[in-house]
Design a protein around this motif. Structure first.
Motif, mmCIF file in Angstrom:
data_model
loop_
_atom_site.group_PDB
_atom_site.id
_atom_site.type_symbol
_atom_site.label_atom_id
_atom_site.label_comp_id
_atom_site.label_asym_id
_atom_site.label_seq_id
_atom_site.Cartn_x
_atom_site.Cartn_y
_atom_site.Cartn_z
ATOM 1 N N LEU A 246 2.344 9.036 -6.052
ATOM 2 C CA LEU A 246 2.991 10.320 -5.778
ATOM 3 C C LEU A 246 4.032 10.648 -6.840
ATOM 4 O O LEU A 246 4.166 11.807 -7.268
ATOM 5 C CB LEU A 246 3.627 10.280 -4.389
ATOM 6 N N PHE B 268 1.112 4.089 -2.915
ATOM 7 C CA PHE B 268 1.016 5.525 -2.651
ATOM 8 C C PHE B 268 2.238 6.255 -3.194
ATOM 9 O O PHE B 268 2.121 7.349 -3.776
ATOM 10 C CB PHE B 268 0.885 5.760 -1.148
ATOM 11 N N CYS C 3 0.834 -1.210 0.000
ATOM 12 C CA CYS C 3 0.000 0.000 0.000
ATOM 13 C C CYS C 3 0.869 1.259 0.000
ATOM 14 O O CYS C 3 0.577 2.229 -0.715
ATOM 15 C CB CYS C 3 -0.925 -0.013 1.210
#
Length: 484
Positions: free
Chosen positions: A209, A205, A201
Motif C-alpha cells: 500500500l 499489505f 501478511c
C-alpha cells in the motif's frame, strides 16, 4: 557478605533500576502520544455521537470505542517515530559517548520500544479495532438484559467466531499448500507462529500500500503546495484581473437582487447563485495573491517546489543506488537483529548530516503516503471532516494509519533509505529474505515515482507556459477537410 556476592547484588540492583527507568520512560512517551492523539481525534469526532442526551448507554459505548481508537492512533504515531528516534539516538550517543545526562539512552531502551510497538500493533489490529467496531454495532443478544455488559458478551462471541473462522481458513490453506506434519503442527503455536505470520501478511499489505500511495502522494504534494502558496505568474496583470472579477461579481449580484434574468439567455436564480459563489471564490484568490509580498510570491513558491523536488530526487537516487547494491552485495538485503548496538558506528556514510537527511526522508515519505492514500479514489471517502466524522469512519482511519505506519520501518529499510536494521520481531517477516520481492519492490518504487514526477512536472510546465504566453485565450483552430 563476600565481595563476589556484593558484586552480584550490585549488578542485580543496577539491572533492576535500569528496567524501572526504561518502563518509566516508555510510559511517559506513550502517555504523551496518547494525549496528543486524544486532541487530534477530538478535533474530528462528531459531537452528537458522544452526547448523553438521547441514550446514556450509546454515549458510554462510543466513549469506550473512542479510547480504543486513541490508543491505536498513539501506537501508529509511535511506529512512525520509531525509526527516526533510533537513528537520532545512535547519532547522539556517537557525539556524546561519555555524557552522564544521556546514559538512559541505550540499546536496551530502543529495543524495548521496538518490541512494544510490535506488540501493541498486533494487539490493535487483531483485537482492539475489531472489538471497537463490533462493540459500537452490537445491541446485546435477543432476550438478554440490556446494558453495556450485554454488548460486551455479544462482541466477545462475534470476535471468537471470527477468530475460529480465520484459524480454520489458515488451517485449510496450510493443508493445501504444505501437506506435512510440520506445517500443521506450527499452527498449534499461536504466539510464536500464527500471530507473527498474520502480522507479516498485514505488513506485506501495508508495504504494498505504501508502494502504491507514496508515488501518487509525491505528485499530489506538488499540486497541494501550489494551492497553499502563492504562485508567481509571468506576463500577468493582477490589478486588471481583480478589477474585472469585481465588476463581474457586482453584475451577477445585481441580477440576483433584482430577480431579473438576462434578456438573451434564460437563467434561473440557482444557477446565478452558483456563478456568484464561483466568481467570489476566484476574487478572494486574486486578492490573496495581490496582498502577497514580492518575496512571498516570487521566492516562497519556488523554494517550496525546489525542496519537494530535491527530496523526491534524492529518494529516487538512493533507491537506484540500493538496486545496484542488491545486485552486487547480499549485505544490502534487509535483515533483522536481536541486539541494538547503538553508539558504535553511524548508519550513514555522511555522518550526522546523512542521518538527519534519512530522518527527513522518512517523514517525507510517510507524509507523501498519507496524502496519496487520502487522495486516491478508493479511500477518499475515509478523509475525516472537522467536528463531523462518525465513529465508524474514525475506526477506519485508525486502522488505515496503523497499517501504513507499522509498515514504515520495513518500507524504509527495504528501499535502502536507512541502514538501520530491523529490531525484534520486525525482522522476522518471511518475505524480507526473498531477493526477487525486494528487488522488484525497489524497481517499482523508482519507476512509479519517476513516472509520476515527470508527468506532473511536464503538465505543470506546459500549463504555465501556455498561461504566461496567453495562448489559453486564443480560439482553437478549425481544420476543414477538403473533399476528395
Amino acid at each position: 557478605m563476600a565481595p563476589a556476592e556484593q558484586d552480584a547484588l550490585a549488578l542485580r540492583e543496577q539491572l533492576f533500576h535500569e528496567r524501572v527507568r526504561e518502563c518509566i520512560i516508555c510510559a511517559l512517551l506513550f502517555a504523551s502520544l496518547y494525549i496528543l492523539c486524544h486532541f487530534v481525534i477530538t478535533h474530528f469526532k462528531k459531537h452528537t455521537d458522544f452526547a448523553a442526551v438521547h441514550d446514556d448507554e450509546d454515549a458510554a459505548v462510543n466513549r469506550i470505542a473512542l479510547g480504543l481508537c486513541t490508543f491505536t492512533l498513539a501506537v501508529a504515531l509511535g511506529a512512525v517515530l520509531l525509526l527516526p528516534f533510533s537513528i537520532i539516538s545512535n547519532e547522539v550517543l556517537l557525539s556524546f559517548p561519555q555524557n552522564y545526562y544521556i546514559q538512559w539512552l541505550n540499546g536496551s531502551l530502543v529495543h524495548g520500544l521496538w518490541n512494544l510497538v510490535f506488540l501493541f500493533s498486533n494487539l490493535s489490529l487483531v483485537f482492539l479495532m475489531p472489538f471497537a467496531y463490533f462493540f459500537t454495532e452490537s445491541e446485546g443478544f435477543a432476550g438478554s438484559k440490556k446494558g453495556i455488559m450485554a454488548r460486551v458478551y455479544e462482541t466477545s462471541v462475534v470476535l471468537l467466531l471470527l477468530t475460529l473462522l480465520v484459524l480454520g481458513m489458515v488451517w485449510v490453506a496450510s493443508a493445501m499448500v504444505g501437506n506435512d506434519a510440520a506445517s500443521r503442527q506450527s499452527l498449534y503455536d499461536l504466539w510464536e507462529y500464527y500471530l507473527p505470520y498474520l502480522y507479516s501478511c498485514i505488513s506485506l499489505f501495508g508495504v504494498l500500500l505504501l508502494l502504491l500511495c507514496t508515488p501518487f502522494g509525491l505528485s499530489t504534494m506538488f499540486t497541494v503546495t501550489g494551492k497553499l502558496l502563492v504562485k508567481p505568474r509571468l506576463l500577468e496583470d493582477l490589478d486588471e484581473q481583480l478589477s474585472c472579477t469585481r465588476l463581474e461579481e457586482a453584475a451577477v449580484f445585481r441580477r440576483i437582487s433584482s430577480g431579473k434574468a438576462s434578456c438573451w439567455l434564460n437563467v434561473n436564480v440557482e444557477l446565478l447563485r452558483e456563478q456568484f459563489f464561483s466568481i467570489q471564490s476566484e476574487r478572494r484568490k486574486l486578492e490573496l495573491r495581490h496582498r502577497a509580498s514580492p518575496w512571498q510570491r516570487n521566492l516562497g513558491y519556488p523554494l517550496a517546489m525546489l525542496g519537494l523536488l530535491a527530496l523526491t530526487g534524492i529518494s529516487v537516487l538512493i533507491v537506484c543506488f540500493h538496486v545496484l547494491e542488491l545486485l552486487l552485495d547480499d549485505a544490502a538485503m534487509p535483515r533483522g537483529i536481536q541486539d541494538a548496538s547503538l553508539g558504535q558506528v553511524s548508519f550513514s556514510i555522511f555522518g550526522s548530516f546523512g542521518a538527519a537527511l534519512q530522518v527527513v526522508l522518512i517523514f517525507y515519505l510517510m507524509l507523501s503516503s498519507v496524502v496519496g492514500f487520502y487522495s486516491s479514489p478508493l479511500f477518499t471517502r475515509l478523509l475525516p471532516e472537522r467536528r463531523d466524522t462518525p465513529l465508524t469512519k474514525i475506526i477506519g482511519n485508525c486502522v488505515s494509519l496503523l497499517v501504513l505506519s507499522s509498515a514504515l520501518p520495513v518500507f524504509s529499510r527495504t528501499l535502502g533509505i536507512t541502514r538501520f536494521d530491523l529490531l525484534g520481531d520486525f525482522g522476522r517477516f518471511n518475505w524480507l529474505g526473498n531477493f526477487y520481492i525486494v528487488f522488484l519492490y525497489n524497481m517499482g518504487f523508482a519507476g512509479l515515482t519517476t513516472l509520476c514526477l515527470v508527468k506532473r512536472f511536464s503538465w505543470a510546465v506546459q500549463a504555465e507556459l501556455i498561461r504566461a504566453l496567453g495562448l489559453h485565450k486564443l480560439p482553437l483552430p478549425v481544420t476543414r477537410c477538403q473533399p476528395c
